[in-house]
Write a protein that holds these residues in place. Structure first.
Motif, PDB file in Angstrom:
ATOM      1  N   GLY A   1     -20.879  45.885  28.843  1.00  0.00           N
ATOM      2  CA  GLY A   1     -20.962  45.004  27.690  1.00  0.00           C
ATOM      3  C   GLY A   1     -21.669  43.730  28.102  1.00  0.00           C
ATOM      4  N   SER A   2     -21.738  42.771  27.207  1.00  0.00           N
ATOM      5  CA  SER A   2     -22.480  41.536  27.475  1.00  0.00           C
ATOM      6  C   SER A   2     -21.559  40.323  27.476  1.00  0.00           C
ATOM      7  CB  SER A   2     -23.569  41.337  26.417  1.00  0.00           C
ATOM      8  OG  SER A   2     -24.149  40.050  26.531  1.00  0.00           O
ATOM      9  N   LEU A   3     -21.708  39.502  28.518  1.00  0.00           N
ATOM     10  CA  LEU A   3     -21.049  38.200  28.570  1.00  0.00           C
ATOM     11  C   LEU A   3     -22.075  37.070  28.535  1.00  0.00           C
ATOM     12  CD1 LEU A   3     -18.240  38.760  31.268  1.00  0.00           C
ATOM     13  CD2 LEU A   3     -18.085  39.001  28.781  1.00  0.00           C
ATOM     14  N   ASN A   4     -23.337  37.406  28.256  1.00  0.00           N
ATOM     15  CA  ASN A   4     -24.374  36.369  28.248  1.00  0.00           C
ATOM     16  C   ASN A   4     -25.018  36.211  26.868  1.00  0.00           C
ATOM     17  OD1 ASN A   4     -25.620  38.914  28.644  1.00  0.00           O
ATOM     18  ND2 ASN A   4     -27.431  37.983  29.570  1.00  0.00           N
ATOM     19  N   ASN A   5     -24.162  36.369  25.852  1.00  0.00           N
ATOM     20  CA  ASN A   5     -24.525  35.982  24.476  1.00  0.00           C
ATOM     21  C   ASN A   5     -25.689  36.764  23.874  1.00  0.00           C
ATOM     22  OD1 ASN A   5     -22.542  33.832  24.469  1.00  0.00           O
ATOM     23  ND2 ASN A   5     -23.947  32.685  25.792  1.00  0.00           N
ATOM     24  N   THR A   6     -25.804  38.033  24.241  1.00  0.00           N
ATOM     25  CA  THR A   6     -26.852  38.860  23.633  1.00  0.00           C
ATOM     26  C   THR A   6     -26.308  39.808  22.567  1.00  0.00           C
ATOM     27  OG1 THR A   6     -26.601  40.549  25.354  1.00  0.00           O
ATOM     28  CG2 THR A   6     -28.267  38.835  25.733  1.00  0.00           C
ATOM     29  N   ALA A   7     -24.985  39.921  22.456  1.00  0.00           N
ATOM     30  CA  ALA A   7     -24.387  40.984  21.639  1.00  0.00           C
ATOM     31  C   ALA A   7     -24.772  40.915  20.163  1.00  0.00           C
ATOM     32  CB  ALA A   7     -22.869  40.966  21.779  1.00  0.00           C
ATOM     33  N   LYS A   8     -24.943  39.726  19.639  1.00  0.00           N
ATOM     34  CA  LYS A   8     -25.253  39.641  18.206  1.00  0.00           C
ATOM     35  C   LYS A   8     -26.679  40.104  17.888  1.00  0.00           C
ATOM     36  CE  LYS A   8     -26.572  34.726  18.067  1.00  0.00           C
ATOM     37  NZ  LYS A   8     -26.238  33.395  17.508  1.00  0.00           N
ATOM     38  N   ALA A   9     -27.433  40.444  18.919  1.00  0.00           N
ATOM     39  CA  ALA A   9     -28.760  41.032  18.690  1.00  0.00           C
ATOM     40  C   ALA A   9     -28.659  42.338  17.914  1.00  0.00           C
ATOM     41  CB  ALA A   9     -29.472  41.271  20.021  1.00  0.00           C
ATOM     42  N   ILE A  10     -27.479  42.957  17.931  1.00  0.00           N
ATOM     43  CA  ILE A  10     -27.295  44.216  17.200  1.00  0.00           C
ATOM     44  C   ILE A  10     -27.562  44.040  15.707  1.00  0.00           C
ATOM     45  CG2 ILE A  10     -24.818  43.967  16.718  1.00  0.00           C
ATOM     46  CD1 ILE A  10     -24.563  46.978  17.434  1.00  0.00           C
ATOM     47  N   GLU A  11     -27.393  42.822  15.213  1.00  0.00           N
ATOM     48  CA  GLU A  11     -27.644  42.546  13.796  1.00  0.00           C
ATOM     49  C   GLU A  11     -29.114  42.246  13.516  1.00  0.00           C
ATOM     50  OE1 GLU A  11     -25.274  43.100  11.872  1.00  0.00           O
ATOM     51  OE2 GLU A  11     -23.473  42.892  13.117  1.00  0.00           O
ATOM     52  N   LEU A  12     -29.920  42.136  14.578  1.00  0.00           N
ATOM     53  CA  LEU A  12     -31.292  41.654  14.422  1.00  0.00           C
ATOM     54  C   LEU A  12     -32.359  42.687  14.750  1.00  0.00           C
ATOM     55  CD1 LEU A  12     -30.776  38.201  16.220  1.00  0.00           C
ATOM     56  CD2 LEU A  12     -30.627  38.664  13.759  1.00  0.00           C
ATOM     57  N   ILE A  13     -31.977  43.780  15.404  1.00  0.00           N
ATOM     58  CA  ILE A  13     -32.986  44.748  15.844  1.00  0.00           C
ATOM     59  C   ILE A  13     -33.160  45.858  14.811  1.00  0.00           C
ATOM     60  CG2 ILE A  13     -32.485  44.248  18.258  1.00  0.00           C
ATOM     61  CD1 ILE A  13     -31.046  46.933  18.441  1.00  0.00           C
ATOM     62  N   PRO A  14     -34.302  46.544  14.823  1.00  0.00           N
ATOM     63  CA  PRO A  14     -34.549  47.620  13.848  1.00  0.00           C
ATOM     64  C   PRO A  14     -33.555  48.765  14.001  1.00  0.00           C
ATOM     65  CG  PRO A  14     -36.585  46.965  14.960  1.00  0.00           C
ATOM     66  CD  PRO A  14     -35.470  46.300  15.693  1.00  0.00           C
ATOM     67  N   LYS A  15     -33.199  49.372  12.883  1.00  0.00           N
ATOM     68  CA  LYS A  15     -32.219  50.455  12.891  1.00  0.00           C
ATOM     69  C   LYS A  15     -32.790  51.762  13.430  1.00  0.00           C
ATOM     70  CE  LYS A  15     -29.001  47.983  10.887  1.00  0.00           C
ATOM     71  NZ  LYS A  15     -27.839  47.486  11.667  1.00  0.00           N
ATOM     72  N   ASN A  16     -34.096  51.824  13.621  1.00  0.00           N
ATOM     73  CA  ASN A  16     -34.676  53.074  14.129  1.00  0.00           C
ATOM     74  C   ASN A  16     -34.654  53.154  15.654  1.00  0.00           C
ATOM     75  OD1 ASN A  16     -36.608  51.117  14.597  1.00  0.00           O
ATOM     76  ND2 ASN A  16     -38.339  52.377  13.976  1.00  0.00           N
ATOM     77  N   VAL A  17     -34.095  52.150  16.314  1.00  0.00           N
ATOM     78  CA  VAL A  17     -33.960  52.176  17.771  1.00  0.00           C
ATOM     79  C   VAL A  17     -32.793  53.090  18.148  1.00  0.00           C
ATOM     80  CG1 VAL A  17     -33.467  50.795  19.833  1.00  0.00           C
ATOM     81  CG2 VAL A  17     -34.909  49.856  18.006  1.00  0.00           C
ATOM     82  N   VAL A  18     -33.010  53.968  19.120  1.00  0.00           N
ATOM     83  CA  VAL A  18     -31.963  54.878  19.585  1.00  0.00           C
ATOM     84  C   VAL A  18     -31.203  54.219  20.730  1.00  0.00           C
ATOM     85  CG1 VAL A  18     -31.457  57.140  20.576  1.00  0.00           C
ATOM     86  CG2 VAL A  18     -33.301  56.891  18.893  1.00  0.00           C
ATOM     87  N   ILE A  19     -29.877  54.206  20.631  1.00  0.00           N
ATOM     88  CA  ILE A  19     -29.035  53.539  21.615  1.00  0.00           C
ATOM     89  C   ILE A  19     -28.417  54.560  22.568  1.00  0.00           C
ATOM     90  CG2 ILE A  19     -27.089  51.989  21.973  1.00  0.00           C
ATOM     91  CD1 ILE A  19     -29.410  50.759  20.352  1.00  0.00           C
ATOM     92  N   CYS A  20     -28.649  54.368  23.855  1.00  0.00           N
ATOM     93  CA  CYS A  20     -27.998  55.176  24.892  1.00  0.00           C
ATOM     94  C   CYS A  20     -26.808  54.371  25.401  1.00  0.00           C
ATOM     95  CB  CYS A  20     -28.977  55.491  26.018  1.00  0.00           C
ATOM     96  SG  CYS A  20     -30.385  56.487  25.480  1.00  0.00           S
ATOM     97  N   ASP A  21     -25.628  54.778  24.981  1.00  0.00           N
ATOM     98  CA  ASP A  21     -24.395  54.016  25.167  1.00  0.00           C
ATOM     99  C   ASP A  21     -23.668  54.511  26.418  1.00  0.00           C
ATOM    100  OD1 ASP A  21     -22.234  52.316  24.601  1.00  0.00           O
ATOM    101  OD2 ASP A  21     -21.242  53.838  23.368  1.00  0.00           O
ATOM    102  N   TRP A  22     -23.860  53.800  27.533  1.00  0.00           N
ATOM    103  CA  TRP A  22     -23.317  54.278  28.806  1.00  0.00           C
ATOM    104  C   TRP A  22     -21.970  53.637  29.125  1.00  0.00           C
ATOM    105  CZ3 TRP A  22     -22.800  50.780  32.972  1.00  0.00           C
ATOM    106  CH2 TRP A  22     -23.478  49.555  32.838  1.00  0.00           C
ATOM    107  N   HIS A  23     -21.024  54.505  29.463  1.00  0.00           N
ATOM    108  CA  HIS A  23     -19.714  54.067  29.951  1.00  0.00           C
ATOM    109  C   HIS A  23     -19.293  55.058  31.023  1.00  0.00           C
ATOM    110  CE1 HIS A  23     -19.317  50.959  26.945  1.00  0.00           C
ATOM    111  NE2 HIS A  23     -19.622  51.840  26.007  1.00  0.00           N
ATOM    112  N   TYR A  24     -19.022  54.554  32.205  1.00  0.00           N
ATOM    113  CA  TYR A  24     -18.882  55.426  33.363  1.00  0.00           C
ATOM    114  C   TYR A  24     -17.457  55.590  33.879  1.00  0.00           C
ATOM    115  CZ  TYR A  24     -24.009  55.153  33.675  1.00  0.00           C
ATOM    116  OH  TYR A  24     -25.358  55.236  33.418  1.00  0.00           O
TER     117      TYR A  24
END
Length: 367
Positions: free
Chosen positions: A242-265
């Motif tokens: 996850g993000s602790l450097n204030n980038t998370a709200k970018a999710i509201e700003l990027i195009p919806k056609n971007v494919v997200i690879c959601d990694w959790h190990y």
């Protein structure tokens, strides 16, 4: 009455069948592109192992391991040739595998005490030139140095980046491109003359939008890792996944056609539902824990079964990510136990993902 019962049974059976089917659109594998001397072996690995295992999506981390013609100064020593890449393209086409090249953009421009090719050749693009790479790298450190980033506000950086992207997409005959963009810790640095006063979320989103719009001109879809779009503190997910450097709200700003690879190990954290709810196509990614791979397969299928189509259609599937070389992975794949224990765990995790997907498919085949 009899006709009504038959109709009712048909409807119930159809509903159950729909719920039981797996048919994940994406069953993926992500690994570093092979070195020149291992291309032929990797082609056989695709033919004999990946395709029969049901892998339908292959992401190859190319970065500078290609003989670029537009930017030859950025090619590694002894890089993949045009013909090497075409042999990979050919085998993937033969097996109906979507071959996706990756070049790490924005972040991951260095590793420990080694500067990456882009910033070596173009040091003016460095977001943090005042931070020097140490002779002996250790984490954590006083500079918060994990990997360097290029400054997305530099006026000339995208001339170079777009040349790389365009050439690698063309030679791979790709319909998708992976830009990495994970673990970007240096962004909007206070010492950067161009972006020190900028919101990190807006900087991150701006780079995603710029890349997505550029690719869209040729009907290419952008894929990225999802960690910078997840709030890491309130969620407890932390600074890596996850993000602790204030980038998370970018999710509201990027195009919806971007494919997200959601990694959790370490755990199958249910963030694919979050991305799906936000309108993004998402893939759940594992690495070295077989139990996590198994849970991710079940989680994605469960979400798909129990979500409205507007959400379930976004839940594309699962992917194993390997962080060793193609050669190491292939060697470990052949031998159950290896001296390189980390690689062995990766192979076990990959096999568990494949087994879990096949188990879902076998259930649907019974109906």
């Amino acid at each position: 009455m009899k006709k009504s019962l038959i109709l009712l049974f048909t409807l119930l059976f159809s509903t159950f069948l729909t719920k039981a089917q797996s048919n994940l659109p994406v069953v993926g594998f992500c690994i570093a592109a092979p070195s020149v001397e291992n291309v032929e072996e990797f082609v056989e690995f695709i033919n004999n192992e990946l395709a029969p295992s049901g892998i339908n999506t292959l992401i190859l981390r190319v970065d500078f391991n290609y003989d670029y013609k537009l930017r030859p100064e950025l090619s590694d020593e002894n890089p993949l040739s045009y013909n090497d890449v075409k042999s990979l393209v050919k085998v993937c086409k033969k097996n109906n595998i979507n071959l996706i090249p990756q070049v790490n953009l924005l972040g991951h421009q260095s590793w420990e005490n080694t500067l990456g090719k882009l910033l070596t050749v173009y040091p003016e693009f460095d977001e943090t030139p005042h931070i020097k790479l140490p002779e002996n790298y250790k984490w954590p450190n006083s500079d918060g140095l994990y990997c360097k980033s290029y400054c997305p506000m530099h006026p000339k950086v995208h001339e170079v980046v777009f040349d790389l992207v365009d050439e690698i997409v063309e030679v791979f005959e790709a319909k998708d491109f992976h830009a990495g963009m994970d673990e970007v810790f240096y962004l909007g640095n206070k010492n950067c003359p161009r972006c020190s006063d900028k919101d990190p979320a807006e900087l991150f989103a701006g780079e995603v939008k710029l890349l997505s719009n550029h690719l869209k001109k040729n009907n290419i879809k952008l894929w990225i890792w999802g960690d910078r779009l997840i709030e890491g503190e309130i969620s407890g997910i932390g600074m890596w996944e996850g993000s602790l450097n204030n980038t998370a709200k970018a999710i509201e700003l990027i195009p919806k056609n971007v494919v997200i690879c959601d990694w959790h190990y370490e755990k199958a954290i249910p963030t694919p539902a979050y991305f799906s709810l936000k309108g993004f196509n998402v893939i759940s990614c594992s690495w070295r824990k077989p139990s996590v791979a198994n849970e991710q397969v079940k989680m994605i299928q469960n979400f798909r079964n129990n979500s409205p189509s507007e959400m379930s259609d976004n839940l594309l599937g699962v992917m194993h990510t390997s962080w060793t070389s193609a050669k190491n992975f292939m060697d470990s794949y052949k031998v159950e136990k290896t001296l390189i224990q980390e690689d062995s765990r990766e192979v076990e995790c990959f096999k568990e993902m494949v087994k879990s997907v096949k188990k879902l498919s076998s259930k649907s085949d019974k109906f």
